[in-house]
Scaffold this active site. Structure first.
Site, PDB file in Angstrom:
ATOM      1  N   ASN A 279      13.842 -39.986   0.661  1.00 59.27           N
ATOM      2  CA  ASN A 279      12.721 -40.887   0.888  1.00 59.27           C
ATOM      3  C   ASN A 279      11.774 -40.794  -0.297  1.00 59.27           C
ATOM      4  O   ASN A 279      10.918 -39.920  -0.363  1.00 59.27           O
ATOM      5  CB  ASN A 279      11.995 -40.518   2.189  1.00 59.27           C
ATOM      6  CG  ASN A 279      11.482 -41.747   2.908  1.00 59.27           C
ATOM      7  OD1 ASN A 279      11.184 -42.755   2.285  1.00 59.27           O
ATOM      8  ND2 ASN A 279      11.391 -41.656   4.229  1.00 59.27           N
TER       9      ASN A 279
ATOM     10  N   ARG B 269       1.539 -66.063 -37.822  1.00 58.05           N
ATOM     11  CA  ARG B 269       0.091 -65.922 -37.800  1.00 58.05           C
ATOM     12  C   ARG B 269      -0.404 -65.216 -36.543  1.00 58.05           C
ATOM     13  O   ARG B 269      -1.424 -64.521 -36.562  1.00 58.05           O
ATOM     14  CB  ARG B 269      -0.536 -67.314 -37.908  1.00 58.05           C
ATOM     15  CG  ARG B 269      -2.017 -67.287 -38.146  1.00 58.05           C
ATOM     16  CD  ARG B 269      -2.683 -68.634 -38.362  1.00 58.05           C
ATOM     17  NE  ARG B 269      -1.883 -69.805 -38.193  1.00 58.05           N
ATOM     18  CZ  ARG B 269      -2.301 -70.907 -37.572  1.00 58.05           C
ATOM     19  NH1 ARG B 269      -3.501 -70.937 -37.014  1.00 58.05           N
ATOM     20  NH2 ARG B 269      -1.534 -71.974 -37.496  1.00 58.05           N
TER      21      ARG B 269
ATOM     22  N   TYR C 216       8.938 -37.875  13.495  1.00 63.47           N
ATOM     23  CA  TYR C 216       9.851 -38.895  12.978  1.00 63.47           C
ATOM     24  C   TYR C 216      10.813 -38.292  11.958  1.00 63.47           C
ATOM     25  O   TYR C 216      10.415 -37.576  11.038  1.00 63.47           O
ATOM     26  CB  TYR C 216       9.062 -40.032  12.306  1.00 63.47           C
ATOM     27  CG  TYR C 216       9.958 -40.976  11.534  1.00 63.47           C
ATOM     28  CD1 TYR C 216      10.746 -41.906  12.205  1.00 63.47           C
ATOM     29  CD2 TYR C 216      10.051 -40.902  10.144  1.00 63.47           C
ATOM     30  CE1 TYR C 216      11.600 -42.755  11.509  1.00 63.47           C
ATOM     31  CE2 TYR C 216      10.898 -41.749   9.437  1.00 63.47           C
ATOM     32  CZ  TYR C 216      11.667 -42.672  10.127  1.00 63.47           C
ATOM     33  OH  TYR C 216      12.526 -43.502   9.436  1.00 63.47           O
TER      34      TYR C 216
ATOM     35  N   GLY D 185      14.116 -45.408  11.016  1.00 63.96           N
ATOM     36  CA  GLY D 185      13.843 -46.835  11.007  1.00 63.96           C
ATOM     37  C   GLY D 185      13.602 -47.357  12.405  1.00 63.96           C
ATOM     38  O   GLY D 185      12.803 -46.815  13.168  1.00 63.96           O
TER      39      GLY D 185
END
Length: 504
Positions: free
Chosen positions: A203, A289, A61, A68
């Site tokens: 990436n 407080r 890939y 994508g």
């Protein structure tokens, strides 16, 4: 070639031990960075594995496929370099104002450190050019908007990576120019990308992490400033210190709560302005407080965020990842959700410092609550004093409430629904830094109001030694109001000083 760096120290990037202090030194130009020899060995091995897979004709890939939803499209071997260049060009769609230089430098350092881990398959010469750009002060122009925070910070990192191929815009020695010209002026030579390299560069989560690293340091400085502003207000209003008793607070053992109270006790030591329970009143309002409880909770969130950023700074956020055993696996290491959630935590933490500070400002300027001159004016009626300074604080607090809505709960599918859940982490990071800066302005206004209250009461000599020093520091930037004057620029200057310096 002139390099940045006034220190003889070199920060070694090995992908595992980078600290926020290291990043700050490099970002400020106080030192240079370089890869360790072990890191270079890992980088070379990772690259050789990619080249072996390509030679064997394996389908990987983003190496010889599209990206994508186009991951099923094969790319001819002769075009794998063009594929990477096209990726940078197509993904450089950022919009909006450029990111500040310190964030850009942080991004570059973080990306170099991630690549140094040796899981990305980048060539050594490409990584070396990125390091050279850091050390020579060549900074890509990176628009601040356009990242979904999943599949990495694609748009911001694409703008960063374009510089390395001599494209895009850059700043060198304070002048904006083309990437090619910036490299040439610095004596550097652009690279020609080969297989996997474009993807290796873009990436990752380095945009959101870069913003986060700068924002968390500013937030820590802001937290100390919030504690100190509260001390000045306590003295201005003759607050009760029994609420900060160590034995009392030990009954609810949150560490950060006690740390805030300990600072308050230390900084107020020796004050003749504070009071005991029942001396003037039995209890103070919550904004006085409950300072340890509210500020302490924000410090808890800040600690969580700092921890997650430290992990991410030394993480691999690439895809696919080249493992040492030769496997190249696609996963989701680029997804920004861990940082998105952390940044949303930071947004809320910083917003709360501002929220309670604005309530203390109201107690200072409201004569019905303070017993002091209305709006801390010398001549109320003729003068408005700090009336509208409280308006500004209220406006900032309200804006923060809008920005504090968590970005990480949103997701819009992208890439034809292949990337169907995204983090919006970079949006969360940018919003977090904006909230931190807004909160710093609110804390600055509180310090100005407390300083003015002390001035009207002529109480300087009764302050604790430590808070008196702080008062003098504030007044060097914002002198007391003897009559009405515009203090907008002074508020901004004081706020920036609070973000830049840690009060100890």
């Amino acid at each position: 070639m002139n390099k940045l760096g006034k220190s003889s120290r070199i920060v070694e990037l090995d992908g595992n031990q980078l600290t926020r202090e290291d990043i700050q030194m490099i970002v400020k130009g106080e030192t240079v960075c370089a890869l360790s020899e072990e890191a270079w060995q890992r980088v070379r091995k990772s690259r050789s594995l990619i080249e072996e897979h390509i030679a064997a004709g394996k389908v990987i890939y983003g190496v010889n496929t599209g990206f994508g939803k186009l991951s099923d499209v094969s790319v001819n071997a002769r075009d794998v370099g063009l594929l990477q260049l096209n990726l940078l060009r197509a993904d450089a769609v950022g919009v909006g104002e450029p990111l500040p230089e310190n964030i850009v430098r942080a991004m570059m350092v973080l990306r170099a450190n991630a690549l140094a881990k040796g899981f990305s398959g980048i060539r050594p010469q490409t990584l070396q050019l990125l390091i050279d750009c850091i050390n020579h002060g060549v900074h890509p122009v990176i628009p601040c908007k356009g990242s979904l925070g999943a599949s990495g910070d694609l748009a911001p990192l694409a703008h960063m990576a374009l510089l390395l191929v001599g494209e895009g815009s850059a700043v060198y020695q304070g002048e904006r120019m083309s990437g090619a010209e910036a490299l040439a002026r610095a004596g550097l030579v652009a690279v020609r990308l080969e297989a996997k390299e474009g993807l290796a560069l873009i990436n990752g989560t380095q945009a959101m992490t870069g913003v986060g690293v700068i924002a968390i340091t500013e937030a820590e400085n802001l937290g100390y400033a919030a504690d100190m502003a509260a001390c000045l207000t306590i003295e201005s209003l003759r607050g009760i210190t029994d609420a900060f008793d160590a034995e009392l607070l030990a009954t609810r053992p949150h560490r950060e709560l006690e740390q805030v109270a300990s600072r308050i006790r230390t900084w107020l030591a020796g004050s003749r302005r504070t009071t005991a329970q029942g001396e003037l009143r039995v209890q103070d309002a919550y904004s006085l407080r409950c300072i340890p409880q509210v500020h302490g909770a924000s410090w808890q969130a800040v600690g969580y965020v700092a921890d997650k950023l430290t992990i991410e700074m030394n993480a691999t956020t690439d895809n696919p990842i080249v493992l040492p055993d030769g496997r190249v696996l696609s996963g989701g290491q680029f997804h920004g959700q861990p940082i998105a959630l952390a940044m949303d935590h930071l947004k809320i933490a910083a917003a709360e410092w501002a929220n309670i500070s604005e309530r203390r400002i109201e107690r200072l300027v409201n004569p019905q609550l303070s017993g002091l001159s209305p709006f801390l004016a010398v001549n109320p009626g003729l003068e408005c004093g700090l009336m509208v300074a409280q308006y500004a604080a209220a406006a900032l607090v309200s804006e923060n409430k809008v920005l504090a809505h968590p970005a990480s709960v949103d997701s819009i599918p992208s890439s034809a629904n292949q990337e169907d859940h995204v983090s919006m982490g970079t949006i969360a990071a940018r919003q977090a830094r904006e909230i931190v800066h807004n909160a710093a302005r609110v804390i600055a206004i509180e310090m100005i109001c407390a300083s003015q209250a002390i001035y009207l009461q002529q109480a300087e000599d009764d302050l604790a030694p430590r808070t008196k020093l702080q008062l003098e520091w504030v007044r060097a930037i914002v002198p007391p109001l003897e009559t009405d004057r515009a203090i907008s620029a002074e508020i901004e200057q004081l706020a920036l000083a609070l973000l830049a310096e840690r009060i100890e």
